[in-house]
Design a protein around this motif. Structure first.
Motif, mmCIF file in Angstrom:
data_model
loop_
_atom_site.group_PDB
_atom_site.id
_atom_site.type_symbol
_atom_site.label_atom_id
_atom_site.label_comp_id
_atom_site.label_asym_id
_atom_site.label_seq_id
_atom_site.Cartn_x
_atom_site.Cartn_y
_atom_site.Cartn_z
ATOM 1 N N CYS A 15 -50.281 -47.853 -65.235
ATOM 2 C CA CYS A 15 -50.834 -48.875 -64.139
ATOM 3 C C CYS A 15 -49.745 -49.025 -62.950
ATOM 4 N N GLU A 16 -50.608 -49.531 -61.775
ATOM 5 C CA GLU A 16 -49.830 -49.889 -60.744
ATOM 6 C C GLU A 16 -48.980 -51.233 -60.848
ATOM 7 N N VAL A 17 -47.967 -51.397 -60.535
ATOM 8 C CA VAL A 17 -47.078 -52.549 -60.508
ATOM 9 C C VAL A 17 -47.009 -52.673 -58.942
ATOM 10 N N ALA A 18 -47.520 -53.866 -58.525
ATOM 11 C CA ALA A 18 -47.424 -54.290 -57.019
ATOM 12 C C ALA A 18 -45.914 -54.535 -56.569
ATOM 13 N N PRO A 19 -45.334 -53.946 -55.595
ATOM 14 C CA PRO A 19 -43.968 -54.288 -54.987
ATOM 15 C C PRO A 19 -43.843 -55.695 -55.006
ATOM 16 N N VAL A 20 -42.651 -56.105 -55.406
ATOM 17 C CA VAL A 20 -42.218 -57.691 -55.196
ATOM 18 C C VAL A 20 -41.911 -57.973 -53.804
ATOM 19 N N LYS A 21 -42.405 -58.684 -52.971
ATOM 20 C CA LYS A 21 -41.914 -58.901 -51.675
ATOM 21 C C LYS A 21 -41.405 -60.152 -51.486
ATOM 22 N N SER A 25 -45.555 -64.271 -55.123
ATOM 23 C CA SER A 25 -46.292 -63.525 -55.673
ATOM 24 C C SER A 25 -46.043 -62.964 -57.111
ATOM 25 N N ALA A 145 -46.514 -49.116 -66.818
ATOM 26 C CA ALA A 145 -46.132 -49.065 -65.549
ATOM 27 C C ALA A 145 -45.710 -47.588 -65.173
ATOM 28 N N GLU A 150 -40.175 -49.949 -59.730
ATOM 29 C CA GLU A 150 -41.222 -51.361 -59.313
ATOM 30 C C GLU A 150 -41.302 -52.119 -60.807
ATOM 31 N N SER A 154 -40.017 -55.889 -61.089
ATOM 32 C CA SER A 154 -41.166 -56.913 -61.312
ATOM 33 C C SER A 154 -40.716 -57.827 -62.225
#
Length: 408
Positions: A15-21, A25, A145, A150, A154
Motif C-alpha cells: 500500500c502507499e504510505v503518504a510522505p510525511v511533510k 498530518s 507499505a 516512506e 512515517s
C-alpha cells in the motif's frame, strides 16, 4: 473466508504510505493539553546516535533477502516533527541553542510474514545540566507499505510526535513556563561530555598550524558535524574551537589552547604561488582509525591550476591522498603551504559515467583563496620560505601538521 483471502492479498501487494511533510498530518493517540500554545518558545535540540543512524535491518522470505537502512528516515522524521512544536529546534550542534535536549534511540525491525515495518523509540529529555526531566518509549508500525523509506519515516514520525505530546503534557502538568524567551546561556555551547557521556571520535582529518597562537587551518567538512573537536599534538589531545568557517571554500580555522613549536609558511602574493607541473608533497593522517598515529607524506605534482570543471579556488595535484588527509597542507619544496587538501575525484562517479576510474586526481584550495579567507577572517599568518632541502621542508611540515578528531 473469501473476503479474508482478498484482504490478505491486497495487504501483501503493498500500500502507499503518504510522505510525511509536517507533524499535523501524523495521527497519534495522546491529545495535546489545551493550555499549550504552539510552537513553544523553549528551544529544543535533538540527538540521534551513530548506531541508530547507521542501523541495518534484515528481511527475508523463502526466495530472497533484503536490507533496510532506517537511520536516514529516523533523522528525516525528527527534522520534520520537532520544528512544529518548538520555535527553535534542530540537531544538537556546537551552535544550536537549547533549553531541553532529547536523546533519541530506537529499535527497528521488519516482519517478513506480514510485511510489517516497526520501530520502538525511546526519548529521554534532559535540561542543560544533564538532568533527565522526562523519558518515554513509543512503538509504531505499518503493514504492507511498498516504499520502505516512506514506511520508516512515517512510523518514526508517529513515535516522535507521540513522545512530544507526552513530554509537553508532562511539563504543562508541572506548570512549567515553556514560553520564556531564549536566554544568553541557551545560546552558548553546552558541555557535551556531561550531556552525552564519554564520546569516542567518529571521524578524523588533518590540520596545520598557521601561527604561534595555536590557530590552525583545515577543511570545513572535517569539523562541520562535530559536537566536539580535538587536536592531537605531540601525543596529547587538546580541545579546539571554531574561529572562522567558509563552507563555500571548504575552509575552517580552529583555535587550540597550545603554542606549537612550528607553524606553516603561507605565500603572501601570487608570485610565490605554485606553477603547473611544480613538485609538491602532502602531509597528513590518512585512514586515521587504522593507521599509525603519526603523519604520512606523499609526493606529486600540480596537475592543473583549476579544480573540477575549472573551479577557480582549487588546484589539482597528483600526490596520493586517502580519507583522513582532508584539511592537510599541500606544500612546495621550499616549505610553503600552497594549498589545503579538500577532496578527490569520486571513483564511483567516474566508473558510472566513463566506465573507468581515475588515478590520483585530487584537489586543494589554492594559496590565493587561503589568503582571502584568512584576511577576511582577520587571522594572522606568516611567509617565511625555507631556502633549504626537501628533507628540511618535509621535517618542518610533519611538525606543524596535526590530526583532528571529530566527536559526534
Amino acid at each position: 473466508m473469501r473476503y479474508l483471502i482478498i484482504a490478505l492479498s491486497l495487504l501483501l501487494a503493498g500500500c502507499e504510505v503518504a510522505p510525511v511533510k509536517d507533524a499535523s498530518s501524523v495521527q497519534v493517540a495522546t491529545k495535546l493539553d489545551n493550555s499549550l500554545t504552539l510552537p513553544v518558545a523553549a528551544p529544543l535540540a535533538y540527538y540521534i546516535g551513530r548506531e541508530d543512524l547507521q542501523r541495518e535491518v534484515n528481511g527475508a522470505d523463502g526466495y530472497s533477502r533484503w536490507k533496510f537502512y532506517p537511520g536516514p528516515s529516523f533523522k528525516k522524521a525528527a527534522d520534520v516533527v520537532f520544528p512544529d512544536f518548538f520555535s527553535i529546534a534542530g540537531p544538537l550542534a556546537e551552535d544550536q541553542p537549547f533549553r531541553y535536549l532529547v536523546k533519541l534511540s530506537s529499535e527497528a525491525g521488519f516482519s517478513s510474514l506480514w510485511g510489517t515495518f516497526k520501530v520502538s523509540v525511546t526519548a529521554s529529555y534532559l535540561d542543560r545540566q544533564g538532568n533527565e526531566v522526562f523519558k518515554t518509549t513509543t512503538d509504531a508500525s505499518v503493514t504492507g507499505a511498498n516504499l520502505w523509506q516512506e514506511a520508516y519515516t512515517s512510523i518514526y514520525a508517529e513515535a516522535l510526535k507521540e513522545s512530544t505530546h507526552r513530554f509537553l503534557n508532562h511539563m504543562a502538568a508541572l506548570n512549567t513556563d515553556l514560553q520564556q524567551p531564549v536566554s544568553d546561556e541557551e545560546r552558548q555551547t553546552a558541555d557535551f561530555d556531561k550531556l552525552l557521556g564519554e564520546m569516542k571520535p567518529a571521524g578524523n582529518g588533518t590540520g596545520f598550524f598557521i601561527n604561534s597562537t595555536g590557530q590552525l587551518l583545515t577543511a570545513a567538512h572535517v569539523v562541520n558535524q562535530c559536537l566536539k573537536t580535538e587536536v592531537r599534538y605531540n601525543g596529547q589531545n587538546y580541545p579546539a574551537n571554531r574561529v572562522a568557517v567558509s563552507r563555500v571554500l571548504d575552509l575552517a580555522v580552529l583555535q587550540a589552547d597550545l603554542q606549537p613549536a612550528r607553524f606553516a609558511s603561507i605565500p603572501t602574493n601570487a608570485s610565490d604561488d605554485v606553477a603547473l607541473g611544480q613538485s609538491v608533497f602532502v602531509t597528513g593522517y590518512p585512514l586515521g582509525s587504522i593507521m599509525a598515529d603519526y603523519p604520512s607524506l606523499t609526493m606529486g605534482n600540480i596537475s592543473s591550476l583549476g579544480g573540477l570543471k575549472g573551479a577557480l579556488a582549487n588546484l589539482q595535484f597528483s600526490a596520493p591522498v586517502q580519507p583522513g588527509n582532508s584539511g592537510g597542507p599541500l606544500i612546495d619544496y621550499k616549505g610553503n603551504a600552497v594549498g589545503v587538501v579538500t577532496s578527490s575525484l569520486n571513483q564511483s562517479m567516474m566508473l558510472a559515467k566513463t566506465g573507468t576510474t581515475s588515478q590520483n586526481v585530487n584537489f586543494a584550495v589554492s594559496a590565493e583563496y587561503m589568503r582571502r579567507f584568512l584576511d577576511h577572517s582577520h587571522v594572522q599568518y606568516r611567509y617565511k620560505p625555507l631556502k633549504k632541502s626537501l628533507e628540511t621542508a618535509s621535517d618542518a611540515a610533519v611538525k606543524f601538521t596535526v590530526q583532528i578528531l571529530c566527536y559526534q
